[in-house]
Design a protein around this motif. Structure first.
Motif, PDB file in Angstrom:
ATOM      1  N   UNK A 100      25.233  19.419  37.391  1.00  0.00           N
ATOM      2  CA  UNK A 100      25.117  18.796  38.692  1.00  0.00           C
ATOM      3  C   UNK A 100      26.057  17.614  38.853  1.00  0.00           C
ATOM      4  N   UNK A 101      26.148  16.769  37.817  1.00  0.00           N
ATOM      5  CA  UNK A 101      27.077  15.644  37.881  1.00  0.00           C
ATOM      6  C   UNK A 101      28.519  16.141  37.948  1.00  0.00           C
ATOM      7  N   UNK A 102      28.828  17.175  37.182  1.00  0.00           N
ATOM      8  CA  UNK A 102      30.172  17.745  37.216  1.00  0.00           C
ATOM      9  C   UNK A 102      30.501  18.275  38.608  1.00  0.00           C
ATOM     10  N   UNK A 103      29.541  18.938  39.226  1.00  0.00           N
ATOM     11  CA  UNK A 103      29.747  19.464  40.585  1.00  0.00           C
ATOM     12  C   UNK A 103      29.962  18.329  41.585  1.00  0.00           C
ATOM     13  N   UNK A 104      29.167  17.270  41.485  1.00  0.00           N
ATOM     14  CA  UNK A 104      29.303  16.164  42.422  1.00  0.00           C
ATOM     15  C   UNK A 104      30.649  15.466  42.264  1.00  0.00           C
ATOM     16  N   UNK A 105      31.063  15.261  41.018  1.00  0.00           N
ATOM     17  CA  UNK A 105      32.373  14.643  40.797  1.00  0.00           C
ATOM     18  C   UNK A 105      33.486  15.513  41.365  1.00  0.00           C
ATOM     19  N   UNK A 106      33.382  16.812  41.097  1.00  0.00           N
ATOM     20  CA  UNK A 106      34.418  17.726  41.575  1.00  0.00           C
ATOM     21  C   UNK A 106      34.443  17.772  43.102  1.00  0.00           C
ATOM     22  N   UNK A 107      33.258  17.774  43.716  1.00  0.00           N
ATOM     23  CA  UNK A 107      33.194  17.866  45.173  1.00  0.00           C
ATOM     24  C   UNK A 107      33.681  16.591  45.841  1.00  0.00           C
ATOM     25  N   UNK A 108      33.252  15.443  45.299  1.00  0.00           N
ATOM     26  CA  UNK A 108      33.552  14.182  45.961  1.00  0.00           C
ATOM     27  C   UNK A 108      34.967  13.710  45.664  1.00  0.00           C
TER      28      UNK A 108
END
Length: 415
Positions: free
Chosen positions: A50-58
């Motif tokens: 989830x943190x990886x996804x948020x970093x990638x998205x933002x």
């Protein structure tokens, strides 16, 4: 109903009754330990995903997937952009011009990377329009020298929409009165918040204003920003595009050069934590060894009787392998189900706990997000459960082999 002898006895030993309550308790604790190990591993890896996804998205929603820029200003960026758009992996394009300098207001100074953008095109390649907390990106109009700044900059300078800030370029102007730094007053037209370090280091202006600051023609730009279908293809696609447009000397650049280290660090951290958690699962799985050793010691007389009745060493070994494997299967199944449920609901659970306690665990002032993200990946679940089952099976081999080596006469000597 017919059941193989080894399966029948192995299942009875797993749920032993009467004088063997302690053996049942040990079996139960082995199941619980394995289930907790699988549960924790699924939950932690889902949170890291989830943190990886948020970093990638933002972050990668703000910085370019790839760019192609010229060593000299591009006069006809629309023609170049039309050629770039024909590449099958390019989803959208937008022109840009970047300027480095300092923002200052009432004595406070902040280094910043100012990007000149075309508002209507920037929406196609960036998520900034979805994260405006004040004003709009469309407020940037050519010639008005408006600026959209990050929330950290706005908070540090204590400014809002309509206030004035000064942008200082790393150049000097020679005047009759002497040498002075080049600076320009801008009006804050918007504030964005993506929840990353970009909120304190990035600002946007209209691309024509950026050209004026660079002393170019208003239609000239530095390069073209690309949004790709697959961001991991950025190095290949940017090089292909730069080499395809033969009449321009273009310089490719992609996100792996600017932010690649961050995501490599995240992947390495995920791998290391996964290995450490796998050791927890291994410890829980190998508790089965102690369980089976105790069962074998307790059942020596039973084993001897089975041997005298004609049971082969292979059947005796299969009895205890069935018992250990059953413990592993039940523990892994329970842990897998609870892990999936926890991973799917941990965000809501943490939010409810924060509401109950009146305390926010992840403050947006400290972290780049204000909630606990989770992304369940079924390949992780499959890998974790397969590893747990594999280790559980391996843990049964030695005790089962020792049981098959039991000599009936030796075991019944003192009975």
């Amino acid at each position: 109903m017919f059941r193989p002898l080894s399966l029948f006895i192995g299942m009875r030993y797993t749920r032993a009754k009467r004088r063997n309550h302690f053996i049942s308790f040990i079996s139960l604790t082995s199941m619980i330990g394995l289930a907790l190990g699988v549960l924790v591993m699924i939950l932690v890896l889902s949170v890291m995903n989830g943190f990886d996804r948020e970093l990638r998205t933002r972050i990668l929603g703000m910085v370019p997937h790839a760019t192609v820029s010229s060593y000299t200003p591009l006069d006809d960026w629309r023609a170049v952009g039309k050629q770039v758009s024909q590449h099958k992996d390019v989803q959208a394009i937008a022109p840009f011009t970047q300027l480095q300098g300092m923002l200052t207001h009432t004595g406070n100074v902040q280094p910043v990377l100012v990007t000149g953008v075309l508002p209507e095109a920037e929406k196609d390649v960036s998520i900034i329009s979805q994260h405006m907390v004040a004003g709009q990106l469309d407020n940037l109009q050519p010639g008005e020298f408006g600026m959209v700044i990050g929330e950290i900059i706005a908070r540090r300078f204590n400014v809002n929409v309509g206030d004035k800030i000064t942008f200082i370029l790393p150049e000097a102007s020679i005047t009759p009165a002497g040498v002075f730094p080049r600076l320009k007053r801008f009006t804050v037209q918007g504030v964005f918040k993506v929840g990353a370090e970009l909120d304190g280091s990035m600002a946007l202006i209209h691309i024509e204003d950026a050209a004026r600051l660079s002393r170019w023609q208003v239609q000239q730009v530095e390069g073209i920003r690309l949004k790709l279908n697959n961001l991991f293809d950025a190095p290949r696609v940017s090089w292909e595009i730069a080499n395809t447009i033969a009449d321009k000397d273009l310089r490719p650049r992609d996100w792996t050069r600017s932010h690649g280290n961050l995501f490599q660090a995240i992947q390495m951290e995920k791998t290391m934590i996964g290995l450490l958690l796998l050791l927890i699962v291994a410890v829980a799985a190998f508790n089965i060894i102690s369980t089976l050793v105790m069962v074998v010691t307790d059942k020596k007389a039973d084993i001897a009787i089975l041997r005298t009745l004609g049971a082969s060493p292979r059947q005796i070994m299969a009895v205890f392998m069935v018992q250990g494997t059953l413990i592993g299967v039940v523990g892994t199944l329970i842990g897998g189900v609870l892990g999936v449920i926890s991973a799917l609901n941990v965000t809501a659970w943490v939010a409810a706990l924060e509401s109950l306690l009146g305390h926010q665990f992840l403050s947006s002032d400290v972290y780049f997000i204000s909630y606990l993200p989770s992304e369940l990946r079924w390949e992780d679940v499959t890998l974790i459960c397969s590893a747990a089952l594999g280790m559980s099976f391996l843990a049964t081999l030695y005790p089962a082999w020792r049981a098959s080596r039991t000599q009936p006469a030796e075991a019944l000597r003192y009975e």
